[in-house]
Design a protein around this motif. Structure first.
Motif, PDB file in Angstrom:
ATOM      1  N   GLY A 316      29.114 -19.420  55.039  1.00 15.53           N
ATOM      2  CA  GLY A 316      30.148 -20.411  54.798  1.00 15.53           C
ATOM      3  C   GLY A 316      30.600 -20.431  53.357  1.00 15.53           C
ATOM      4  N   ARG A 317      31.352 -21.463  52.984  1.00 18.69           N
ATOM      5  CA  ARG A 317      31.943 -21.530  51.641  1.00 18.69           C
ATOM      6  C   ARG A 317      30.905 -21.625  50.541  1.00 18.69           C
ATOM      7  N   GLU A 324      27.612 -24.519  57.397  1.00 17.51           N
ATOM      8  CA  GLU A 324      28.698 -23.977  58.208  1.00 17.51           C
ATOM      9  C   GLU A 324      28.587 -22.470  58.220  1.00 17.51           C
ATOM     10  N   THR A 326      31.301 -18.838  58.777  1.00 23.81           N
ATOM     11  CA  THR A 326      32.675 -18.341  58.853  1.00 23.81           C
ATOM     12  C   THR A 326      32.711 -17.192  59.853  1.00 23.81           C
ATOM     13  N   LEU A 328      34.796 -13.972  60.986  1.00 23.39           N
ATOM     14  CA  LEU A 328      35.805 -13.036  60.494  1.00 23.39           C
ATOM     15  C   LEU A 328      36.384 -12.262  61.669  1.00 23.39           C
ATOM     16  N   PRO A 333      38.989 -13.896  57.044  1.00 19.01           N
ATOM     17  CA  PRO A 333      38.482 -15.195  57.512  1.00 19.01           C
ATOM     18  C   PRO A 333      39.335 -15.711  58.658  1.00 19.01           C
ATOM     19  N   TRP A 334      38.680 -16.119  59.720  1.00 10.96           N
ATOM     20  CA  TRP A 334      39.375 -16.551  60.939  1.00 10.96           C
ATOM     21  C   TRP A 334      39.033 -17.997  61.290  1.00 10.96           C
ATOM     22  N   ARG A 336      36.272 -21.439  60.606  1.00 12.65           N
ATOM     23  CA  ARG A 336      35.165 -22.097  59.900  1.00 12.65           C
ATOM     24  C   ARG A 336      34.520 -23.046  60.911  1.00 12.65           C
ATOM     25  N   LEU A 355      41.480 -20.847  60.351  1.00 19.01           N
ATOM     26  CA  LEU A 355      42.001 -20.532  59.024  1.00 19.01           C
ATOM     27  C   LEU A 355      43.284 -19.718  59.081  1.00 19.01           C
ATOM     28  N   SER A 361      43.035 -25.736  65.199  1.00 20.72           N
ATOM     29  CA  SER A 361      41.741 -26.326  64.822  1.00 20.72           C
ATOM     30  C   SER A 361      41.368 -27.446  65.791  1.00 20.72           C
TER      31      SER A 361
END
Length: 380
Positions: A316-317, A324, A326, A328, A333-334, A336, A355, A361
């Motif tokens: 994650g971030r 979290e 991520t 891909l 990045p697709w 989160r 993303l 979302s």
């Protein structure tokens, strides 16, 4: 999304357990049956066990793995003549308030003993052919998606329910949290890539599973999870069964992939781990390539289908996989993904931020029976 189904008891890597020992009082030739029940305490406390009285001809399956006490509950297994209508079990547990009794996915009606404030009784169906067939009784898991080509399970682990090897190690808080994020990501990848549809067309399926901390029939330790592939309808078919081991930060650091007929293949960070469909004689008889897993330096997993763009479960971030993950797609990045599973109230919240298409979302709330895992609702 398909409607939820009741749980299936056949597990990856779990041997069928048969106990053929004679049961006291069982008539010659009578069909032997097994049943498990789980007595749930209203409030967790020091592990203890109730007094149990069974009818003549029935007894508890012997052995420490078959009578298990935790802070939240006590479970045990009964054997004796088949009786689908059920036998009466009397239970006495001084100084402990019983909330309910679980059998399979059911909460059994309990009858207080009018002569003993510590006593109660319930009717237990005796209909399962083995100890192993009673695993749904002792599990708390949900099935968000059982459909052609996909069998997805989420385990709901509670530190007050630990059993077996988990009683002697620290509670795996990080692994328990991260594995749910990663299961959601794996499900999204399998669906978006089209691999589920391809598997379904072959009569095959993907199986997504986490790990359990309460099951003495399946010592699911150390913490790991699965993106398995059955080259058929179930685990009796040839199977590739990766075991992704997790560290306390939720990072995948080892893949022990069991392959039917070939044993375990061991893969570490950077090692490509191919998975085949067992159709035809290519690749030494393992058939056509389905996908390749490669463990990443950030603790995630590259998932590369045989056809189409590559995917990944990545950090994650914050650079980790606890808060979290991520997802891909084609290196970009697709999604989160973060999750919160409130096992005490039976509420799983799944947040997915797209993303690439923010309008796609979503935040979904899955409500489930906190003592069985059976879903009350499946968000669209």
């Amino acid at each position: 999304m398909p409607r939820p189904l009741t749980r299936r008891c056949l597990l990856a890597g779990v041997p069928a357990i048969g106990l053929a020992a004679a049961v006291p009082g069982t008539a010659h030739g009578a069909e032997l049956a097994y049943a498990a029940f789980r007595v749930v305490r209203r409030l967790p406390g020091e592990p203890s066990q109730p007094e149990i009285t069974l009818p003549a001809g029935y007894d508890l399956v012997p052995g420490a793995n078959y009578s298990v006490a935790s802070r939240a509950e006590y479970y045990t297994f009964v054997r004796g003549p088949h009786d689908a209508a059920g036998i009466e079990v009397n239970l006495r547990w001084p100084d402990t308030t019983v909330e309910t009794v679980i059998h399979q996915d059911l909460r059994l009606p309990i009858r207080p003993d009018p002569t003993d404030r510590h006593g109660l009784a319930f009717t237990l169906p005796m209909s399962q052919v083995s100890v192993n067939a009673n695993q749904p009784t002792i599990q708390v898991w949900s099935h968000p998606d059982i459909s052609p080509g996909m069998n997805w399970r989420i385990e709901h682990n509670d530190p007050d329910r630990v059993a077996g090897p988990w009683t002697t190690v620290p509670w795996p808080a990080g692994e328990v949290r991260s594995v749910v994020h990663q299961l959601v990501a794996a499900h999204a990848i399998c669906r978006d890539s089209g691999m589920v549809d391809v598997a379904a067309a072959k009569g095959h399926r993907f199986v997504l599973m986490g790990f359990e901390t309460n099951n003495t029939l399946h010592a699911d330790n150390p913490p790991h999870w699965h993106i398995s592939y059955n080259s058929g309808a179930d685990f009796s078919a040839p199977t590739h069964n990766p075991h992704f081991w997790l560290d306390p930060a939720g990072r995948n650091f080892y893949n022990g992939m069991d392959v039917t007929g070939l044993g375990r293949f061991r893969y570490y960070v950077g090692d490509p781990a191919p998975l085949y469909d067992f159709i035809g004689v290519a690749n030494g008889g393992r058939g056509n390539l389905v996908l390749t897993f490669t463990l990443r330096e950030d603790g995630g997993i590259d998932i590369d289908p045989a056809d189409g763009p590559g995917y990944a479960i990545a950090a994650g971030r914050d650079g980790g996989l606890l808060e979290e993950v991520t997802a891909l797609r084609a290196g970009e990045p697709w999604l989160r993904i973060s999750t919160d599973d409130d096992v005490r109230h039976g509420v799983l919240v799944v947040r997915v931020t797209d993303l690439q298409d923010p309008a796609a979302s979503s935040t979904k709330v899955h409500r489930y029976d906190r003592l069985t895992g059976v879903l009350h609702t499946v968000p669209a």
